[in-house]
Design a protein around this motif. Structure first.
Motif, PDB file in Angstrom:
ATOM      1  N   ASP A 138       0.825  -1.215   0.000  1.00  0.00           N
ATOM      2  CA  ASP A 138       0.000   0.000   0.000  1.00  0.00           C
ATOM      3  C   ASP A 138       0.852   1.256   0.000  1.00  0.00           C
ATOM      4  N   LYS A 143      -3.933   3.236  -2.919  1.00  0.00           N
ATOM      5  CA  LYS A 143      -5.176   2.998  -3.645  1.00  0.00           C
ATOM      6  C   LYS A 143      -5.618   4.237  -4.427  1.00  0.00           C
ATOM      7  N   GLU A 144      -5.366   5.425  -3.845  1.00  0.00           N
ATOM      8  CA  GLU A 144      -5.748   6.673  -4.513  1.00  0.00           C
ATOM      9  C   GLU A 144      -4.987   6.832  -5.830  1.00  0.00           C
ATOM     10  N   LEU A 147      -6.411   4.318  -8.498  1.00  0.00           N
ATOM     11  CA  LEU A 147      -7.719   4.723  -9.033  1.00  0.00           C
ATOM     12  C   LEU A 147      -7.650   6.007  -9.847  1.00  0.00           C
ATOM     13  N   GLY A 159      -6.759  -1.281  -8.314  1.00  0.00           N
ATOM     14  CA  GLY A 159      -7.369  -0.397  -7.324  1.00  0.00           C
ATOM     15  C   GLY A 159      -8.856  -0.656  -7.169  1.00  0.00           C
ATOM     16  N   GLU A 160      -9.541  -0.898  -8.280  1.00  0.00           N
ATOM     17  CA  GLU A 160     -10.971  -1.209  -8.254  1.00  0.00           C
ATOM     18  C   GLU A 160     -11.219  -2.528  -7.521  1.00  0.00           C
ATOM     19  N   LEU A 162      -9.311  -3.893  -5.200  1.00  0.00           N
ATOM     20  CA  LEU A 162      -9.060  -3.675  -3.775  1.00  0.00           C
ATOM     21  C   LEU A 162     -10.242  -2.987  -3.107  1.00  0.00           C
ATOM     22  N   SER A 163     -10.816  -1.994  -3.786  1.00  0.00           N
ATOM     23  CA  SER A 163     -11.942  -1.236  -3.224  1.00  0.00           C
ATOM     24  C   SER A 163     -13.190  -2.105  -3.107  1.00  0.00           C
ATOM     25  N   SER A 168      -6.229  -5.082   1.131  1.00  0.00           N
ATOM     26  CA  SER A 168      -4.984  -4.331   1.224  1.00  0.00           C
ATOM     27  C   SER A 168      -3.893  -5.100   0.500  1.00  0.00           C
TER      28      SER A 168
END
Length: 301
Positions: A138, A143-144, A147, A159-160, A162-163, A168
């Motif tokens: 991470d 993640k930011e 995405l 990222g998608e 993970l969300s 993580s």
């Protein structure tokens, strides 16, 4: 003496406020007369907050692994593996916390992990990965940042993923090994696992994780992986058992046999590229395309 006089001259000018803030910065000060210390690297980080930090070719990326290195005898390893096995059965981990399982693999698969490390060294990409000790965490790939990438890229898909599954990239460091290169080899496999889910087009269901274990068994041939692959179908719910055995396991085995060795791939080079590029590079057919191909074959028959 001349340098000292010049320094005193600069300070006297600032104290008398004979310079504007913009001019004072040219002399190395801010508007309050203190030293201006912000460098170009800090300015670049402010301009590009989503850019992941660069990986370093040093042991600094493996401090967490070094802290878990153990110099154990054969019988101590067996005893500790048994201890972790009891913990896994009594208090099973969920989600990404596979600490006990990873440690059991490290304690019982020394020679197999050594073979994996030597196999990584046979490829230029694999040798480079081992040298640089690249990590997928991470901290390296927030993640930011993932995405913020275009939607067709591997990074955005990760990222998608993970969300959607509240996951993580961080994986607990493996225990039971006394060599940092071997510890990194198994840690690398643990950290690329979610990327493989995305590349293969798998969800994060129990059936998908079992199918991935069969792929890993074909590629890695680790005893711990074999146990997980063989016991997975036993604990699969009856209503999804047919899908697992009939489709996902077949897909995992077929892809494992034909695809590029997973530890020879520098996934970091594909994060910002379309996901189809790495699928083509690894010779991977996503699960959706595999199902369509199977359906077409049945229709033709």
């Amino acid at each position: 003496k001349q340098i000292k006089m010049l320094s005193q001259f600069r300070h006297s000018i600032l104290k008398k406020s004979l310079m504007t803030p913009s001019v004072s910065r040219l002399f190395g000060f801010d508007s309050q007369g203190s030293e201006f210390v912000q460098n170009a690297q800090e300015q670049e980080e402010q301009q590009a907050p989503n850019e992941p930090p660069k990986q370093e070719k040093s042991f600094h990326n493996t401090l967490d692994l070094e802290e878990k290195l153990m110099n154990l005898s054969y019988f101590e390893k067996i005893f500790k593996a048994f201890e972790y096995g009891v913990k896994e059965v009594m208090v099973p981990n969920r989600g990404r916390d596979h600490f006990n399982i990873n440690s059991i693999i490290g304690l019982t698969s020394f020679h197999h992990i050594k073979e994996l490390y030597f196999r990584m060294q046979q490829s230029p990409e694999g040798a480079e990965i081992c040298e640089q000790k690249l990590r997928i965490t991470d901290e390296v790939y927030p993640k930011e940042y993932l995405l913020s990438l275009p939607q067709e890229t591997l990074g955005y898909k990760l990222g998608e993923f993970l969300s959607m599954n509240d996951l993580s990239l961080n994986v607990p460091p493996v225990e039971g090994l006394d060599d940092i290169d071997l510890a990194y080899t198994i840690q690398r496999m643990n950290e690329i696992r979610l990327l493989l889910h995305v590349i293969l087009g798998y969800d994060y269901s129990f059936e998908a994780q079992t199918a991935l274990k069969w792929l890993e068994l074909v590629q890695l041939k680790l005893p711990g992986t074999a146990i997980a692959a063989l016991t997975g179908p036993i604990f699969t719910p009856p209503n999804t058992w047919g899908e697992l055995v009939g489709n996902k396991m077949k897909h995992g085995v077929s892809q494992g046999e034909k695809m590029k060795f997973v530890l020879h791939v520098k996934y970091e080079n594909f994060i910002e590229k379309p996901i189809e590029e790495i699928r083509s590079f690894m010779n991977v057919q996503s699960y959706v395309h595999y199902q369509l191909f199977q359906s077409d074959s049945l229709l033709q028959e």
